[in-house]
Design a protein around this motif. Structure first.
Motif, short mmCIF file in Angstrom:
data_model
loop_
_atom_site.label_atom_id
_atom_site.label_comp_id
_atom_site.label_asym_id
_atom_site.label_seq_id
_atom_site.Cartn_x
_atom_site.Cartn_y
_atom_site.Cartn_z
N ILE A 1 -56.43 -18.83 -45.87
CA ILE A 1 -56.80 -17.77 -46.81
C ILE A 1 -56.09 -16.47 -46.45
O ILE A 1 -55.57 -15.75 -47.31
CB ILE A 1 -58.32 -17.58 -46.82
CG1 ILE A 1 -59.01 -18.81 -47.42
CG2 ILE A 1 -58.71 -16.33 -47.61
CD1 ILE A 1 -60.53 -18.79 -47.32
N GLU A 2 -56.06 -16.17 -45.18
CA GLU A 2 -55.39 -14.95 -44.71
C GLU A 2 -53.89 -14.99 -45.04
O GLU A 2 -53.31 -14.00 -45.51
CB GLU A 2 -55.59 -14.81 -43.21
CG GLU A 2 -55.07 -13.52 -42.62
CD GLU A 2 -55.30 -13.44 -41.12
OE1 GLU A 2 -54.38 -13.81 -40.36
OE2 GLU A 2 -56.41 -13.03 -40.72
N ARG B 1 -59.10 -23.11 -42.17
CA ARG B 1 -59.21 -22.69 -43.57
C ARG B 1 -59.13 -21.16 -43.68
O ARG B 1 -58.50 -20.64 -44.60
CB ARG B 1 -60.54 -23.18 -44.16
CG ARG B 1 -60.62 -22.91 -45.66
CD ARG B 1 -61.92 -23.35 -46.27
NE ARG B 1 -61.98 -22.89 -47.65
CZ ARG B 1 -63.08 -22.79 -48.37
NH1 ARG B 1 -64.25 -23.16 -47.83
NH2 ARG B 1 -63.06 -22.35 -49.60
N TYR B 2 -59.75 -20.47 -42.74
CA TYR B 2 -59.67 -19.01 -42.75
C TYR B 2 -58.23 -18.55 -42.59
O TYR B 2 -57.77 -17.63 -43.28
CB TYR B 2 -60.54 -18.43 -41.62
CG TYR B 2 -60.43 -16.94 -41.50
CD1 TYR B 2 -61.19 -16.09 -42.30
CD2 TYR B 2 -59.54 -16.35 -40.59
CE1 TYR B 2 -61.07 -14.71 -42.20
CE2 TYR B 2 -59.42 -14.98 -40.48
CZ TYR B 2 -60.19 -14.16 -41.29
OH TYR B 2 -60.06 -12.80 -41.19
N LEU C 1 -66.30 -18.50 -47.22
CA LEU C 1 -64.87 -18.59 -47.50
C LEU C 1 -64.61 -18.81 -48.99
O LEU C 1 -63.63 -18.30 -49.54
CB LEU C 1 -64.24 -19.71 -46.67
CG LEU C 1 -64.30 -19.52 -45.14
CD1 LEU C 1 -63.55 -20.62 -44.43
CD2 LEU C 1 -63.76 -18.16 -44.73
N ASP C 2 -65.49 -19.58 -49.65
CA ASP C 2 -65.38 -19.75 -51.12
C ASP C 2 -65.47 -18.38 -51.80
O ASP C 2 -64.70 -18.06 -52.71
CB ASP C 2 -66.49 -20.65 -51.65
CG ASP C 2 -66.32 -22.10 -51.24
OD1 ASP C 2 -65.20 -22.46 -50.82
OD2 ASP C 2 -67.31 -22.86 -51.31
N GLU D 1 -62.31 -16.27 -51.39
CA GLU D 1 -61.24 -16.68 -52.31
C GLU D 1 -61.50 -16.14 -53.72
O GLU D 1 -60.57 -15.72 -54.42
CB GLU D 1 -61.11 -18.20 -52.34
CG GLU D 1 -60.55 -18.77 -51.04
CD GLU D 1 -60.45 -20.29 -51.07
OE1 GLU D 1 -59.48 -20.82 -50.49
OE2 GLU D 1 -61.34 -20.94 -51.67
N SER E 1 -52.43 -16.70 -47.47
CA SER E 1 -52.30 -16.58 -48.92
C SER E 1 -52.45 -15.12 -49.37
O SER E 1 -51.73 -14.64 -50.24
CB SER E 1 -53.33 -17.45 -49.62
OG SER E 1 -53.29 -17.27 -51.02
N PHE E 2 -53.40 -14.41 -48.78
CA PHE E 2 -53.63 -13.00 -49.11
C PHE E 2 -52.36 -12.18 -48.89
O PHE E 2 -51.98 -11.35 -49.72
CB PHE E 2 -54.77 -12.46 -48.24
CG PHE E 2 -55.06 -10.99 -48.45
CD1 PHE E 2 -55.95 -10.58 -49.44
CD2 PHE E 2 -54.47 -10.03 -47.65
CE1 PHE E 2 -56.23 -9.24 -49.63
CE2 PHE E 2 -54.75 -8.68 -47.82
CZ PHE E 2 -55.63 -8.29 -48.82
#
Length: 614
Positions: A320-321, A316-317, A276-277, A280, A323-324
């Motif tokens: 991220i999704e 957390r995934y 995941l890092d 990002e 934010s994308f």
């Protein structure tokens, strides 16, 4: 059945109707013997016609396709196309229900993808098709797991052993494309012993399966996925409607280079937060890449898999999704057809997965990321390089960037530095191969030191040529100076005095040279100063271009593995540079995963299996 398969205008239908009418007529005159004999003769004549017509009816075979996840339909499509085009075969596409498991199998959610298939594929509802009644000749499946999968399972009625009870030939077709060998964890499943045939990409792959599986089961004639990818790349599909709201103009790619970013399950499961890092960091790079459009395609089972895992990884995934999408970084591809993303993308980044072979198959560059490599994002403003053999003409200075073996040109009034071209080398070492430079007309000459010959670069034509001295030695020359049309090479270890005629392009050799005489001096024509070394600061964009060029040369442009020297930032610069990008594409050739990867695999598989039916 005849009316259904041949149509209500088929001649036999009319004969049968007349036969029924004749039987009825006879039943009305049974008490009149003389009339009965005449009518029975007519009935017999009709019966003979019917028997003859029955013999003319083509006996159709029945092939049924049982896909479960619509995203994997590409593994069956070309076989279905071949079967549906065969007038001797009745075909059915029957998507079957499946289940996603959560919390170690404690929670189960039923899924059905019947509405997600291409519009040109006729779908039969599984609830309206009875295996017991139809008893099909062939059934194709692409799920080998039966109940032995922790994440998904097809409905138990469609496990391989259950299908075999009512199907003459059950065929397993892998749902993935590989580089030529089978994945270790796919080498043996109970379903392999239930099915009649297993499709493999080549004969070599058969050795990857357990030795206890009979070899006569294998059909090593390619992969139907390759058929579809080749066709899609040839006839580019339209941009999916689901993508358009995520495009800046809502319509097309605006001329941007498109890159598919694939995130696989295996990387997330192995690396967890490291993966995941990296995700990002990838998005941060693409946020700044204005001329590249990212098409992000997570594995279709990403959500289902992460929900089953403990900890905060799934939350957390999801963040991220989100934010994308909110930051408009690119397109999030949730469609069921990976082939469309492959066909519409010009390059691939991501982990090693079956998708990379789709890109290699059609000659598109692949960059395999490493979750442990930190991307250089504006790591520095520039880098000092050693400038050798500076030569000035009309305020333009030509020099060799020694560390990178690039011929450069600097505008002394603006300090703008331009990379002219990468110098071809005789050795693996870039430093010290050439030492001095002289410009004459449209050409720049580079004096050999560790190199074996004089190098000429035509500025207008952008080409290098080499002129080799006879009996070359290492450290052969220590300098050069021009006299008219001649370039005199000052010997160091070279045993002859030699000059090069720049008009006739040939060497002229003089007397033997005393290599031990270090007192010999020479004059350099021209007014420019030639100190041995000077340091220039190259801006970051030039360093990226150099690194991208080296990346192409070092890897050959086939599949590039990320490391400390070859980073994703270098690859993005390569994609943004048309010259480098087309050089990479030009170097690619289709992967040799199978000699039959020519778009005809599905047809060959269909014809073979049809021939096995009696």
């Amino acid at each position: 059945m005849v009316e259904k398969s041949e149509g209500d205008t088929y001649p036999l239908i009319h004969e049968l109707e007349m036969y029924c009418e004749q039987v009825y007529s006879i039943s009305q005159i049974l008490s009149i013997p003389d009339l009965c004999i005449e009518e029975f003769l007519k009935l017999d004549s009709l019966l003979k016609k019917i028997m003859s017509a029955i013999q003319d009816i083509p006996l159709k075979k029945e092939a049924v396709f049982f896909p479960y996840n619509a995203a994997m339909w590409d593994s069956l499509e070309s076989i279905w196309r071949a079967a549906s085009a065969d007038k001797e075969v009745e075909t059915y596409v029957i998507p079957i229900p499946y289940y996603e498991k959560r919390n170690h199998g404690e929670e189960i959610e039923e899924k059905y993808d019947g509405g997600k298939y291409p519009s040109y594929v006729p779908i039969t509802d599984y609830r309206s098709y009875s295996l017991e009644e139809h008893q099909p000749d062939i059934a194709y499946i692409h799920n080998p797991f039966d109940r032995f999968n922790k994440v998904t399972s097809v409905h138990p009625d469609y496990y391989s052993n259950e299908l075999k009870k009512n199907v003459t030939k059950v065929v397993y077709v892998p749902y993935f494309l590989t580089g030529g060998t089978m994945y270790t964890y796919h080498r043996e499943f109970p379903s392999y012993y239930h099915v009649d045939f297993i499709v493999t990409q080549n004969t070599k792959m058969i050795d990857s399966f357990a030795s206890t599986i009979p070899r006569k089961k294998f059909i090593p004639w390619g992969n139907p996925i390759a058929d579809r990818i080749i066709q899609l790349d040839k006839d580019k599909p339209d941009i999916p409607e689901e993508w358009k709201p995520m495009l800046s103009n809502g319509t097309d790619f605006e001329g941007k280079r498109t890159v598919m970013y694939n995130t696989s399950l295996s990387m997330i499961l192995q690396e967890k937060d490291n993966a995941l890092d990296k995700m990002e960091m990838v998005f941060k790079l693409f946020r700044e890449a204005k001329d590249i459009l990212l098409i992000w395609r997570p594995h279709p089972l990403m959500h289902a898999t992460l929900r089953t895992m403990e900890g905060t990884l799934y939350q957390r995934y999801l963040a991220i999704e989100k934010s994308f999408l909110e930051e408009d970084i690119g397109v999030l591809d949730r469609t069921s057809d990976v082939g469309i993303a492959v066909a519409l993308s010009e390059a691939y980044i991501g982990e090693a997965s079956s998708v990379i072979y789709m890109f290699e198959l059609i000659g598109k560059p692949v960059f395999l990321i490493d979750p442990h490599i930190e991307n250089r994002i504006n790591a520095h403003n520039g880098c000092e390089v050693t400038a050798l053999g500076r030569c000035t003409e009309d305020n333009m200075e030509y020099f060799l960037a020694d560390e990178y073996a690039f011929l450069c040109r600097r505008d002394k009034s603006t300090e703008f530095i331009e990379l002219l071209d990468k110098v071809p080398l005789d050795t693996v070492c870039s430093k010290g191969v050439y030492k001095d430079i002289y410009k004459w007309g449209d050409s720049v000459y580079l004096q050999p030191y560790c190199g074996e010959g004089l190098c000429n670069y035509n500025i207008n034509k952008k080409i290098f040529r080499k002129f080799y001295v006879k009996n070359s030695v290492a450290n052969g020359f220590k300098a050069m100076y021009p006299v008219g049309q001649y370039l005199h090479l000052v010997p160091d270890k070279y045993p002859y005095n030699v000059k090069f005629d720049m008009t006739r392009e040939e060497f002229i050799y003089g007397a033997l040279n005393n290599c031990n005489d270090s007192t010999k001096s020479f004059e350099v024509e021209g007014t420019q100063e030639k100190p041995e070394k000077i340091r220039y600061v190259f801006p970051e964009n030039l360093i990226c271009k150099i690194r991208a060029q080296e990346l192409v040369e070092r890897t050959g442009g086939l599949v590039i593995y990320e490391n400390e020297d070859d980073t994703l930032q270098d690859f993005l610069y390569l994609l943004e540079n048309d010259g480098l990008f087309h050089k990479v594409k030009g170097s690619l050739s289709r992967i040799s995963i199978n000699a039959t990867m020519d778009g005809t695999c599905g047809k060959k598989i269909h014809e073979f299996l049809k021939s096995t039916l009696h």
